[in-house]
Design a protein around this motif. Structure first.
Motif, PDB file in Angstrom:
ATOM      1  N   THR A 258       0.826  -1.205   0.000  1.00 29.93           N
ATOM      2  CA  THR A 258       0.000   0.000   0.000  1.00 29.93           C
ATOM      3  C   THR A 258       0.860   1.256   0.000  1.00 29.93           C
ATOM      4  O   THR A 258       0.545   2.246  -0.678  1.00 29.93           O
ATOM      5  CB  THR A 258      -0.932   0.009   1.221  1.00 29.93           C
TER       6      THR A 258
ATOM      7  N   THR B 269       0.550   4.324  -2.751  1.00 38.13           N
ATOM      8  CA  THR B 269       0.263   5.713  -2.397  1.00 38.13           C
ATOM      9  C   THR B 269       1.397   6.646  -2.806  1.00 38.13           C
ATOM     10  O   THR B 269       1.145   7.769  -3.270  1.00 38.13           O
ATOM     11  CB  THR B 269      -0.006   5.847  -0.886  1.00 38.13           C
TER      12      THR B 269
ATOM     13  N   THR C 289      -1.134   5.912   9.664  1.00 34.64           N
ATOM     14  CA  THR C 289      -2.242   5.435   8.831  1.00 34.64           C
ATOM     15  C   THR C 289      -3.400   6.425   8.845  1.00 34.64           C
ATOM     16  O   THR C 289      -4.037   6.673   7.811  1.00 34.64           O
ATOM     17  CB  THR C 289      -2.728   4.061   9.330  1.00 34.64           C
TER      18      THR C 289
ATOM     19  N   GLY D 226       3.900  -2.407  -5.531  1.00 38.23           N
ATOM     20  CA  GLY D 226       2.876  -1.382  -5.340  1.00 38.23           C
ATOM     21  C   GLY D 226       3.093  -0.213  -6.289  1.00 38.23           C
ATOM     22  O   GLY D 226       2.124   0.311  -6.885  1.00 38.23           O
TER      23      GLY D 226
END
Length: 447
Positions: free
Chosen positions: A289, A293, A352, A438
């Protein structure tokens, strides 16, 4: 799981047997009478701190040229830029499977600093290749080559920092009272503090790589927009910065591995670790992830937010502000963790939350279209409002606060788990493999 406990830094730890193994690997076992035949006397902690700092400076140079070039290639030619980045990180993903075996063989011949210097050369060539985009084969080939050698560069970086933390902790422990098996918890916490400190030092310097080159590139674009020679001068300048960083690796000192790290690794060691180790499996989705991002910030954010709202000249300024904020946040996370004001688990939760807040605000904001893309050039159709430009920088700042820990935290966690074992190199290769996957996935989606 029932056999795991949590340290003051929020780090899950396995049973006492693994901690005792770390102490033995560190030279901290009760029986010091038997010396490893290749053991090198460790230097002071300041020696290792200086080397990690210099490592960050070298990466600052290499990526001070590479990151702005990567961002510019997406804003100047979105399709080619996304294809280049996708090829780069797809090659890196596959190459990471070979990293442990390849690295152990190469290090038997040349040192880590030399490996990192040679691995950085394709980054220089990739930057310069952006001058020749009429033939797409050239930049695509250079980006693929970056992906292949980048796995060596980043695996070396992670292992080098881990070794410095290992030896610095060992030196500090050897100067204290005699160590027995019951001190394993204390030794593990000392290692956790060292990994947090050293990763904070490295990433605090490295994160500036996105600001220096981007601010310089944007300044030139604003001052000399429309000049025919601007593109060539810009990428030559960025290539020169990357070349200086590559040479800087040769100024690093050699840092020996722990005894267990000298074992030869098989080709499938990286993949096996991701399957058999529960701790690695739990971190894989988080690392993946983070790659997606970051790829969105580097690739999609300029074309989706910055250029339509403020114009292409602001791409470098926004990227530079992101790098500055990330560097400051990295230093702040490191101080909070080393001083034990927060646990590492709390840091994961707060980081997060920052990322979720950024994504939510980005989805809810109905951004204006002040610039439109026509034949690859962003042309103004309305004057940007100051408030809209402020929102761009606010979104970047929120994401930077979370990303700062997501880049340095997982590496420190993996170093705590596997330092002093034969899995340290496969663990570091796993980190770059899943992050690169990712990246590749997001760049393919963006294309």
């Amino acid at each position: 799981t029932s056999h795991m406990s949590t340290s003051a830094l929020g780090r899950p730890r396995t049973a006492r047997r693994e901690k005792t193994n770390y102490m033995a690997a560190s030279g901290d076992s009760p029986d010091e009478s038997t010396e490893h035949p290749e053991r090198v006397e460790p230097q002071s902690p300041q020696f290792y701190s200086r080397n990690v700092l210099w490592l960050g400076v070298a990466f600052l140079g290499v990526f001070g040229g590479f990151i702005p070039a990567q961002g510019l290639q997406s804003s100047l030619n979105a399709t080619l830029g996304f294809i280049n980045s996708a090829c780069c990180y797809a090659a890196s993903t596959v190459s990471c499977l070979l990293a442990p075996k390849l690295l152990s063989r190469i290090e038997a011949t040349i040192s880590f600093p030399s490996i990192m210097c040679l691995s950085a050369i394709p980054y220089v060539l990739m930057v310069i290749s952006n001058m020749y985009t009429d033939n797409w084969a050239i930049p695509i080939t250079m980006n693929t080559l970056v992906g292949i050698t980048g796995m060596l560069l980043w695996t070396c970086q992670n292992v080098y920092v881990a070794r410095c933390a290992h030896h610095a902790t060992r030196h500090e422990r050897s100067e204290g009272a005699p160590i027995v098996a019951d001190d394993a918890e204390i030794a593990a916490d000392a290692l956790a503090e060292s990994t947090a400190k050293f990763n904070s030092i490295f990433f605090s310097v490295y994160q500036f790589s996105g600001s220096s080159g981007n601010f310089l590139a944007s300044g030139l674009m604003l001052s000399f927009s429309g000049k025919q020679w601007l593109r060539e001068i810009l990428f030559l300048m960025l290539g020169g910065i990357a070349a200086l960083g590559a040479v800087a690796f040769l100024g690093l000192s050699r840092v020996p591995a722990a005894e267990e790290q000298e074992q030869q690794q098989s080709v499938m060691a990286t993949a096996r670790l991701a399957v058999r180790d529960a701790r690695m499996r739990l971190l894989v989705p988080l690392i993946f992830t983070n790659g997606m991002t970051l790829a969105f910030i580097w690739g999609d954010f300029p074309t989706d937010i910055t250029c339509p709202v403020a114009g292409s000249s602001f791409v470098g300024f926004v990227a530079g502000a992101f790098a500055l904020m990330t560097a400051a946040a990295t230093a702040a996370w490191g101080k909070l963790l080393v001083s034990k004001r927060i646990s590492r688990r709390t840091a994961y939760i707060l980081a997060t939350a920052c990322n979720v807040l950024y994504l939510s605000l980005k989805l809810l904001w109905r951004r204006p279209t002040n610039f439109v893309s026509r034949n690859g050039n962003w042309q103004k159709v309305a004057n940007p409002e100051v408030f809209d430009v402020v929102i761009i920088f606010a979104l970047i700042a929120i994401f930077a606060c979370g990303d700062a820990f997501w880049e340095s935290g997982p590496t420190a966690t993996l170093q705590n788990y596997f330092l002093g074992t034969s899995d340290i190199v496969p663990a570091m290769a796993n980190y770059k493999m899943w992050q690169s996957l990712g990246f590749a996935a997001q760049f393919l989606l963006g294309a």
